[in-house]
Write an enzyme that holds these catalytic residues in place. Structure first.
Site, PDB file in Angstrom:
ATOM      1  CB  ILE A  12      -4.838  -7.601  -0.397  1.00 14.31           C
ATOM      2  CG1 ILE A  12      -4.821  -6.512   0.744  1.00 14.31           C
ATOM      3  CG2 ILE A  12      -5.792  -7.001  -1.668  1.00 14.31           C
ATOM      4  CD1 ILE A  12      -4.022  -5.362   0.240  1.00 14.31           C
ATOM      5  CG  PHE A  85       8.893  -9.158   2.188  1.00 15.96           C
ATOM      6  CD1 PHE A  85       8.351 -10.290   2.790  1.00 15.96           C
ATOM      7  CD2 PHE A  85      10.297  -9.488   1.450  1.00 15.96           C
ATOM      8  CE1 PHE A  85       8.882 -11.690   2.852  1.00 15.96           C
ATOM      9  CE2 PHE A  85      10.867 -10.815   1.580  1.00 15.96           C
ATOM     10  CZ  PHE A  85       9.979 -11.944   2.279  1.00 15.96           C
ATOM     11  CB  SER A  86       3.484  -5.177   2.630  1.00 18.55           C
ATOM     12  OG  SER A  86       3.144  -6.100   3.699  1.00 18.55           O
ATOM     13  CE1 TYR A 150       5.111  -2.351   0.233  1.00 18.34           C
ATOM     14  CE2 TYR A 150       4.533  -0.417   1.052  1.00 18.34           C
ATOM     15  CZ  TYR A 150       4.170  -1.486   0.490  1.00 18.34           C
ATOM     16  OH  TYR A 150       3.105  -1.912   0.082  1.00 18.34           O
ATOM     17  CG  PHE A 178      -5.144   5.764  -0.371  1.00 19.63           C
ATOM     18  CD1 PHE A 178      -4.782   5.670  -1.738  1.00 19.63           C
ATOM     19  CD2 PHE A 178      -4.607   7.122  -0.200  1.00 19.63           C
ATOM     20  CE1 PHE A 178      -4.535   6.480  -2.881  1.00 19.63           C
ATOM     21  CE2 PHE A 178      -4.002   8.057  -0.731  1.00 19.63           C
ATOM     22  CZ  PHE A 178      -3.909   7.570  -2.251  1.00 19.63           C
ATOM     23  CG  ASN A 179      -4.247   3.741   5.458  1.00 20.95           C
ATOM     24  OD1 ASN A 179      -3.997   4.441   4.702  1.00 20.95           O
ATOM     25  ND2 ASN A 179      -3.604   3.606   6.657  1.00 20.95           N
TER      26      ASN A 179
END
Ligand code: UDP
Length: 335
Positions: A12, A85-86, A150, A178-179
């Protein structure tokens, strides 16, 4: 003046760096290059636009001296903070890694901002801070009860930002994604996770005839076709929201938080059908049991971002799938 983008070489973050430059902002990237697509820095450096990429600094949020170096070297006006971190599953097995990096790293960043007089930050938060939905679509008033480390690290950071505003006057906008889906329309940057857990890249990876079958997790949910419903927001639309959030803060906006989603949900089967249509391929699929921790439906109510930031997501799911596919083709040719 420049905008500091932590994690600017990530999925992103890299789209946001391009959007910033297109909007005329000079940017500085700060990234530890621990994950993501190795060539992203080189690709970003080669993009000329209205704004300039002043520098890419390889550094770690956990090293305060790295942060001091970047704030001393450049005239930083505001930060956009992606570096984190995700992976939900990894956060369950190794929460220490997540608290140290996500929470500890953000605290270092905010402390450095405080010491160098930088007063504005846009932060990538997540719908995972809401946890199991009590109602959908989810608005910003929905209780925040994250169900994994997370999500908890991201919520801790939201609280920290409130406190840093009250005590030190650092204004923040927290964007709850969101996604996120898709890639740069011009094919310059895109998604690259290892391991890849996200739906669209995993479906697309199964189109390349290397024996990989797409695993569809759960077909017995209480939804219109039995598969989970998610709100897929295009990554370039998402990047645009960061520019609007920055302008909102520049115009004196108060600390606030916004959902970034489309108000519409698609099932896993519907996304799969779009992938078959866009690629023109029959994709091998196996229907499997549910993946632990997946709620049936997650859809955003995005009215607040529309009203306050003036954000209007416009790119379709089909566009996200098409750009993600083009990116996957390019990525494979370069690996
Ligand atoms: N999913 C799937 N197969 C995969 C990856 C994901 O069936 O290989 C499903 C997953 O169970 C969920 C939806 O796709 O219902 C979205 O998952 P993703 O990991 O992309 O995002 P999440 O909503 O978990 O953040």
């Amino acid at each position: 003046m420049a905008i500091l983008v932590t994690g600017g070489e990530g999925y992103i973050g890299s789209h946001c760096v391009i959007a910033l430059m297109d909007a005329g902002y000079d940017t500085v990237v700060f990234d530890n290059e621990s994950t993501g697509f190795a060539s992203t820095g080189r690709i970003l450096s080669g993009i000329g636009s209205k704004g300039k990429l002043l520098g890419i600094m390889k550094g770690d949020l956990l090293e305060r001296k790295d942060l001091d170096a970047v704030f001393s070297r450049y005239d930083i006006d505001a930060a956009i903070h992606f570096a984190a971190f995700s992976q939900v599953a990894e956060s369950m097995g190794d929460p220490a890694k997540y608290y140290r990096n996500n929470v500890g790293g953000t605290m270092n960043l905010l402390d450095a901002m405080k010491d160098h007089g930088v007063k504005r930050i846009v932060f990538s938060s997540t719908a995972a801070t809401y946890g199991e939905p009590e109602y959908v679509p989810i608005d910003e008033k929905h209780p925040q009860n994250p169900i994994n480390p997370y999500g908890r690290t991201k919520l801790d950071i939201e609280y920290m930002m409130d406190d840093y505003d009250r005590a030190y006057g650092i204004k923040s906008v927290r964007l709850r994604y969101f996604n996120v889906a898709g890639a740069d329309t011009l094919g310059r940057v895109g998604e690259c996770h290892d391991p890849e857990t996200h739906l669209i890249p995993n479906i697309l990876k199964s189109t390349f005839g290397d024996g990989r079958t797409f695993r569809m997790f759960g077909t017995d949910y209480p939804t219109r076709d039995g598969t989970c419903v998610r709100d897929y927001v295009n990554v370039e639309d998402l990047a645009d929201a960061h520019i609007l959030a920055l302008k909102y803060l520049e115009n004196g906006g108060k600390t606030d938080f916004f959902n970034l989603g489309t108000n519409e949900g698609s099932t896993v089967k519907e996304v799969f059908a779009v992938c078959e249509k866009v690629t023109g391929k029959k994709i091998p699929v196996s229907e499997e049991g549910r993946r632990p921790g997946d709620p049936a439906t997650l859809v955003a109510d995005n009215k607040k971002a529309r009203a306050v930031l003036g954000w209007a997501p416009s790119r379709t799911l089909e566009h996200s799938v098409k750009t993600a596919y083009d990116w996957e083709v390019r990525r494979r040719s370069e690996c």
